[in-house]
Enzyme design. Structure first.
Site, short mmCIF file in Angstrom:
data_model
loop_
_atom_site.label_atom_id
_atom_site.label_comp_id
_atom_site.label_asym_id
_atom_site.label_seq_id
_atom_site.Cartn_x
_atom_site.Cartn_y
_atom_site.Cartn_z
N LYS A 53 0.83 -1.21 0.00
CA LYS A 53 0.00 0.00 0.00
C LYS A 53 0.87 1.25 0.00
CE LYS A 53 -3.83 -2.43 2.17
NZ LYS A 53 -4.51 -2.83 3.40
N GLN A 97 -4.69 -1.25 9.63
CA GLN A 97 -4.53 -2.59 9.07
C GLN A 97 -5.09 -3.64 10.03
OE1 GLN A 97 -3.19 -3.31 5.89
NE2 GLN A 97 -4.01 -5.33 6.36
N ASP A 120 -11.18 3.04 4.19
CA ASP A 120 -11.57 1.64 4.05
C ASP A 120 -13.10 1.49 4.02
OD1 ASP A 120 -9.68 -0.32 3.62
OD2 ASP A 120 -9.00 -0.35 5.70
#
Ligand code: NAD
Length: 297
Positions: A53, A97, A120
């Site tokens: 990422k 994460q 997200d």
């Protein structure tokens, strides 16, 4: 019949090209899009995801700020970091994460992220917004799948879509996005009866289960478009390789189009993370006061 293979790498490269162009536009307006990535602990798979990422962000001109915390980090400390990132006007997106160490409550941590910076799309405000048909940040993997489906089929209106799996990360938001695209949607899960028979009625199949090669030709209507989200590592002839939830060889004899694993949905997930970050930066730079209001302090 041999299915058309949907090239997720090429589609992701196109999305990333657009993202880079938007970053350049924002730079001209004096905005440097920035993504904060928080990793708690040293899960090897998470390390790889975070590295990819950060790499992709750099390639698009997005500044990434890595926050690597030890596995022993307490929940209050993590929430403190999230709150300070919420308040920081130089940070436009916050990615936490997953998975988190067991002593940290995942929902509480995700809820602490400002909805405006929730790239997200996991915050309840954004989840609710998606179900109400509002224009909100949506989860990267299903948004990437929807993009691939539009590329393969164009208009999705009226199609029957079967989503296999009902997780908060993939299955449920996928079903909501397909509903928004005017599909008739069936969601199958571990307690569903006659799953293969229901699946055979679908024009579109999205498999997000985590069971290697579960869906084969017998689950598919001829010509169906199949998106395989699964990533499963299997050992075969003493070698390890990645396979999806769909038996690619069997399914591609019946399907009209199909995504491969790897090289299908995987690259789209990261591309849409970058897309969401730029979108968040654009929205916050247009309405800095609004974004600050949403920020939890
Ligand atoms: P999850 O374990 O949270 O959910 C799996 C779902 O599958 C559950 O809702 C369960 O009800 C359903 N299920 C289990 N057995 C079933 C069966 N026999 N029939 C029908 N449904 C069944 O998993 P997840 O996070 O949604 O991930 C699913 C897969 O997608 C995994 O392989 C994961 O690695 C992969 N994944 C890939 C990406 C990507 O970027 N490509 C992103 C997220 C997840």
């Amino acid at each position: 019949m041999s299915a058309m293979v949907i090239d997720g790498k090429a589609a992701a490269a196109q999305v990333l090209e657009q993202v880079s162009a938007e970053v350049a536009q924002l730079n001209q307006a004096g905005v440097q899009p920035a993504l904060a990535v928080i990793l708690v602990g040293q899960d090897p798979a998470s390390e790889v995801y975070v590295r990819n990422k950060v790499l992709r962000a750099g390639e698009c001109g997005i500044r990434s700020l890595e926050h690597r915390l030890p596995a022993s980090t307490g929940e209050a400390e993590l929430l403190g970091l999230i709150h300070s990132l919420n308040r920081d006007p130089g940070v436009h997106g916050i990615l936490l994460q997953l998975p988190l160490p067991a002593h940290i409550e995942e929902t509480r941590a995700l809820q602490a992220i400002s909805p405006a910076k929730d790239v997200d799309g996991f915050h309840a405000e954004n989840v609710g917004g998606l179900h109400q048909g509002r224009d909100v940040l949506t989860p990267c993997t299903p948004t990437g799948c929807l993009h691939l489906l539009h590329q393969a089929l164009g208009e999705l209106r009226g199609k029957h879509a079967v989503v296999i799996g009902r997780s908060n990360i993939v299955g449920k938001p996928m079903a909501a996005l397909l509903l928004e695209a005017d599909c008739s949607v069936t969601v199958l899960h571990s307690r569903s009866r006659d799953a293969a028979e229901l699946c055979r009625q679908a024009d579109i199949v999205v498999a997000a289960v985590g069971r290697p090669c579960m869906v084969d030709a017998s689950w598919l209507k001829p010509g169906a478009v199949v998106v395989d989200v699964g990533i499963n590592r299997i050992e075969e002839h003493g070698r390890s390789r990645l396979v999806g939830d769909v038996d690619f060889a069997s399914a591609s004899a019946v399907a009209g189009a199909i995504t491969p694993v790897p090289g299908g949905v995987g690259p789209m997930t990261i591309a849409f993370l970058m897309h969401n970050t730029v979108r968040a930066a654009r929205q916050q730079s247009r309405a800095p006061k609004e974004a600050a209001c949403l920020s939890i302090s």
